[in-house]
Design a protein around this motif. Structure first.
Motif, PDB file in Angstrom:
ATOM      1  N   VAL A 145       0.826  -1.215   0.000  1.00 40.93           N
ATOM      2  CA  VAL A 145       0.000   0.000   0.000  1.00 40.93           C
ATOM      3  C   VAL A 145       0.857   1.262   0.000  1.00 40.93           C
ATOM      4  O   VAL A 145       0.385   2.340  -0.388  1.00 40.93           O
ATOM      5  N   LYS A 146       2.118   1.137   0.421  1.00 36.66           N
ATOM      6  CA  LYS A 146       3.040   2.276   0.417  1.00 36.66           C
ATOM      7  C   LYS A 146       3.974   2.237  -0.781  1.00 36.66           C
ATOM      8  O   LYS A 146       4.914   3.033  -0.859  1.00 36.66           O
ATOM      9  N   SER A 147       3.722   1.329  -1.707  1.00 36.80           N
ATOM     10  CA  SER A 147       4.650   1.089  -2.812  1.00 36.80           C
ATOM     11  C   SER A 147       4.195   1.753  -4.102  1.00 36.80           C
ATOM     12  O   SER A 147       3.001   1.862  -4.376  1.00 36.80           O
ATOM     13  N   VAL A 148       5.175   2.182  -4.871  1.00 38.08           N
ATOM     14  CA  VAL A 148       4.966   2.592  -6.255  1.00 38.08           C
ATOM     15  C   VAL A 148       5.770   1.626  -7.109  1.00 38.08           C
ATOM     16  O   VAL A 148       6.979   1.473  -6.918  1.00 38.08           O
ATOM     17  N   LYS A 149       5.097   0.954  -8.042  1.00 35.66           N
ATOM     18  CA  LYS A 149       5.747  -0.083  -8.840  1.00 35.66           C
ATOM     19  C   LYS A 149       6.092   0.456 -10.233  1.00 35.66           C
ATOM     20  O   LYS A 149       5.306   1.177 -10.854  1.00 35.66           O
ATOM     21  N   TYR A 150       7.269   0.098 -10.706  1.00 35.06           N
ATOM     22  CA  TYR A 150       7.720   0.514 -12.036  1.00 35.06           C
ATOM     23  C   TYR A 150       8.149  -0.723 -12.807  1.00 35.06           C
ATOM     24  O   TYR A 150       8.497  -1.765 -12.221  1.00 35.06           O
ATOM     25  N   SER A 349       4.986  13.240  -7.996  1.00 30.86           N
ATOM     26  CA  SER A 349       5.289  12.077  -8.840  1.00 30.86           C
ATOM     27  C   SER A 349       4.606  10.819  -8.312  1.00 30.86           C
ATOM     28  O   SER A 349       4.148   9.976  -9.084  1.00 30.86           O
ATOM     29  N   LYS A 350       4.532  10.685  -6.997  1.00 34.96           N
ATOM     30  CA  LYS A 350       3.849   9.524  -6.401  1.00 34.96           C
ATOM     31  C   LYS A 350       2.365   9.544  -6.754  1.00 34.96           C
ATOM     32  O   LYS A 350       1.794   8.523  -7.163  1.00 34.96           O
ATOM     33  N   GLN A 351       1.747  10.716  -6.611  1.00 36.35           N
ATOM     34  CA  GLN A 351       0.337  10.853  -6.944  1.00 36.35           C
ATOM     35  C   GLN A 351       0.093  10.542  -8.415  1.00 36.35           C
ATOM     36  O   GLN A 351      -0.869   9.855  -8.776  1.00 36.35           O
ATOM     37  N   LYS A 352       1.005  11.039  -9.270  1.00 36.80           N
ATOM     38  CA  LYS A 352       0.869  10.806 -10.713  1.00 36.80           C
ATOM     39  C   LYS A 352       0.921   9.325 -11.041  1.00 36.80           C
ATOM     40  O   LYS A 352       0.126   8.816 -11.832  1.00 36.80           O
ATOM     41  N   MET A 353       1.854   8.591 -10.418  1.00 38.93           N
ATOM     42  CA  MET A 353       1.990   7.165 -10.685  1.00 38.93           C
ATOM     43  C   MET A 353       0.821   6.366 -10.115  1.00 38.93           C
ATOM     44  O   MET A 353       0.423   5.345 -10.684  1.00 38.93           O
ATOM     45  N   LYS A 354       0.276   6.816  -8.985  1.00 36.22           N
ATOM     46  CA  LYS A 354      -0.888   6.138  -8.426  1.00 36.22           C
ATOM     47  C   LYS A 354      -2.103   6.302  -9.340  1.00 36.22           C
ATOM     48  O   LYS A 354      -2.899   5.382  -9.517  1.00 36.22           O
ATOM     49  N   GLU A 355      -2.241   7.500  -9.908  1.00 41.71           N
ATOM     50  CA  GLU A 355      -3.377   7.789 -10.793  1.00 41.71           C
ATOM     51  C   GLU A 355      -3.211   7.125 -12.154  1.00 41.71           C
ATOM     52  O   GLU A 355      -4.193   6.653 -12.744  1.00 41.71           O
ATOM     53  N   ASN A 356      -1.973   7.094 -12.653  1.00 41.83           N
ATOM     54  CA  ASN A 356      -1.724   6.581 -14.004  1.00 41.83           C
ATOM     55  C   ASN A 356      -0.360   5.902 -14.072  1.00 41.83           C
ATOM     56  O   ASN A 356       0.628   6.531 -14.469  1.00 41.83           O
ATOM     57  N   PRO A 357      -0.272   4.623 -13.695  1.00 43.26           N
ATOM     58  CA  PRO A 357       1.021   3.923 -13.706  1.00 43.26           C
ATOM     59  C   PRO A 357       1.708   3.910 -15.066  1.00 43.26           C
ATOM     60  O   PRO A 357       2.941   3.839 -15.141  1.00 43.26           O
ATOM     61  N   PHE A 359       2.181   6.302 -16.945  1.00 39.35           N
ATOM     62  CA  PHE A 359       2.907   7.544 -17.182  1.00 39.35           C
ATOM     63  C   PHE A 359       4.417   7.293 -17.235  1.00 39.35           C
ATOM     64  O   PHE A 359       5.160   8.030 -17.885  1.00 39.35           O
ATOM     65  N   GLN A 360       4.888   6.236 -16.559  1.00 38.65           N
ATOM     66  CA  GLN A 360       6.320   5.926 -16.547  1.00 38.65           C
ATOM     67  C   GLN A 360       6.881   5.728 -17.950  1.00 38.65           C
ATOM     68  O   GLN A 360       8.067   5.984 -18.185  1.00 38.65           O
ATOM     69  N   TYR A 361       6.054   5.282 -18.884  1.00 35.74           N
ATOM     70  CA  TYR A 361       6.545   4.996 -20.233  1.00 35.74           C
ATOM     71  C   TYR A 361       6.751   6.262 -21.070  1.00 35.74           C
ATOM     72  O   TYR A 361       7.316   6.183 -22.177  1.00 35.74           O
ATOM     73  N   PHE A 362       6.331   7.398 -20.553  1.00 35.37           N
ATOM     74  CA  PHE A 362       6.451   8.654 -21.313  1.00 35.37           C
ATOM     75  C   PHE A 362       7.521   9.581 -20.747  1.00 35.37           C
ATOM     76  O   PHE A 362       7.700  10.695 -21.233  1.00 35.37           O
ATOM     77  N   ILE A 363       8.234   9.116 -19.724  1.00 38.02           N
ATOM     78  CA  ILE A 363       9.272   9.955 -19.113  1.00 38.02           C
ATOM     79  C   ILE A 363      10.505   9.948 -19.999  1.00 38.02           C
ATOM     80  O   ILE A 363      11.030   8.884 -20.358  1.00 38.02           O
ATOM     81  N   LYS A 364      10.978  11.111 -20.349  1.00 31.59           N
ATOM     82  CA  LYS A 364      12.136  11.248 -21.247  1.00 31.59           C
ATOM     83  C   LYS A 364      13.307  11.839 -20.497  1.00 31.59           C
ATOM     84  O   LYS A 364      13.119  12.621 -19.585  1.00 31.59           O
TER      85      LYS A 364
END
Length: 364
Positions: A145-150, A349-357, A359-364
């Motif tokens: 629950v405290k994790s952000v997965k990539y 960034s944490k909120q962004k990844m929680k809302e839309n995982p 998004f990691q594929y668009f980071i340049k």
């Protein structure tokens, strides 16, 4: 920002080195704090990274010693953060979570082992953690629950093609690179989470050498003391050169986790022999899904010999494993870029990844 990075293992140096450079290039001030651990200081000196050693003597003979040293590190990091007005802490240690909680500062923990494999870490850090960054295949148990997965691996923070190009001339500093060779690695297996874990014993090492010797040269790097009959194979390699040497090997065999994964993401077949096999998600994925290596338990000695013999006689081995590597790379992200972005933009960034995982594929 003023950012503190805590490194407690040589592998963490590699994980963070490109991230540190990225952050510095973006005008953040980065402070590196360490404890004495193997070749960690040598790596930092070679890379010309200033650092602060908060625990020059690492004495851990008992659980009490481990607890006592954790408290010492907590106090010293806490004082350091106050003195240097640290905004965010990051690292793979309990102290990052604990001090971040105490000072109410942002903290980002990085980990790639499933929590069941590191229960002491989970117990020491769990209640204090703000955010754990870990691979998608990593099971953090109650801390999910405290994790952000990539979708990547620690090793792709420094061995992704964006950051690393193997150089055969570096290999030539040590031995002729055109002749086939094999790398064997013997770990100490002495960390707190290694208790009860077995690896490559003397008789097994000798049998492996007997199998490999007709097919190429053998080079051993070892954390532990070697038996006299293996000294002829020992080689001392500058730690910053090791990945170049590994990249041109025919096969890597070892009882450690990180170097097996490093071989795999380089497209070098690996054989991992220890009691962690089957218990660590990212290595299971490299082995079972991408077929870049083999995990063999210590009660499967005959299978170990069979797999090694099979790999070294495999036709078109190089092309097959490089194709498997390209498939893996096509599906994974550059973790150094992602981690840089995540730290710079935390906590948004944490909120962004929680809302839309994705998004990691668009980071340049």
């Amino acid at each position: 920002m003023n950012i503190l990075i805590q490194l407690s293992h040589p592998a963490h140096f590699h994980l963070y080195k490109n991230v540190i450079r990225n952050l510095q290039a973006n005008n953040h001030k980065v402070f590196i704090v360490i404890k004495t651990k193997d070749i960690l200081e040598d790596l930092l000196k070679e890379a010309n990274f200033p650092y602060y050693n908060i625990l020059p003597v690492d004495k851990r003979n008992s659980k009490f010693d481990i607890f006592k040293q954790m408290l010492i590190k907590d106090f010293r990091i806490l004082s350091f953060c106050i003195k240097n007005k640290i905004d965010l802490l990051s690292g793979s240690t309990p102290e990052v979570a604990q001090v971040g909680w105490l000072l109410r500062r942002f903290s980002v923990n990085t980990g790639e082992d499933d929590m069941a494999v590191v229960p002491a870490w989970a117990k020491a850090a769990g209640r204090f953690v703000q955010t754990i960054l870990s691979p998608q295949v990593c099971d953090n148990g109650k801390l999910n629950v405290k994790s952000v997965k990539y979708n990547s691996y620690h090793e792709l923070a420094y061995l992704h093609p964006n950051h690393f190009t193997p150089d055969r001339q570096i290999v030539e500093k040590y031995f002729p690179s055109e002749k086939p060779y094999f790398i064997l690695r013997f770990a100490k297996l002495s960390a707190h989470h290694d208790k009860g874990i077995q690896g490559i014993k003397t008789e097994i090492a000798q049998k492996l050498i007997d199998i490999l010797r007709p097919c190429g040269d053998i080079y051993i790097t070892s954390e532990r003391e070697l038996e006299p009959q293996f000294e002829q194979y020992r080689i001392a390699i500058n730690p910053l050169d090791m990945h170049h040497v590994m990249a041109f090997a025919q096969l890597y065999i070892g009882d450690s986790q990180t170097m097996a994964a490093e071989a795999g993401v380089l497209g070098v077949p690996f054989v991992r022999f220890n009691d962690f096999v089957g218990r660590i998600g990212y290595l299971r994925e490299l082995e079972d899904f991408y077929k870049l290596g083999f995990g063999i338990k210590t009660n499967e000695v005959e299978r170990l010999y069979s797999i090694v013999s099979e790999v070294i006689t495999m036709p078109n081995r190089f092309e097959i494993f490089q194709q498997r590597r390209q498939k893996m790379l096509s599906e994974k992200i550059d973790y150094a870029k992602f981690l840089t972005w995540f730290i710079e933009n935390y906590p948004k960034s944490k909120q962004k990844m929680k809302e839309n995982p994705d998004f990691q594929y668009f980071i340049k």
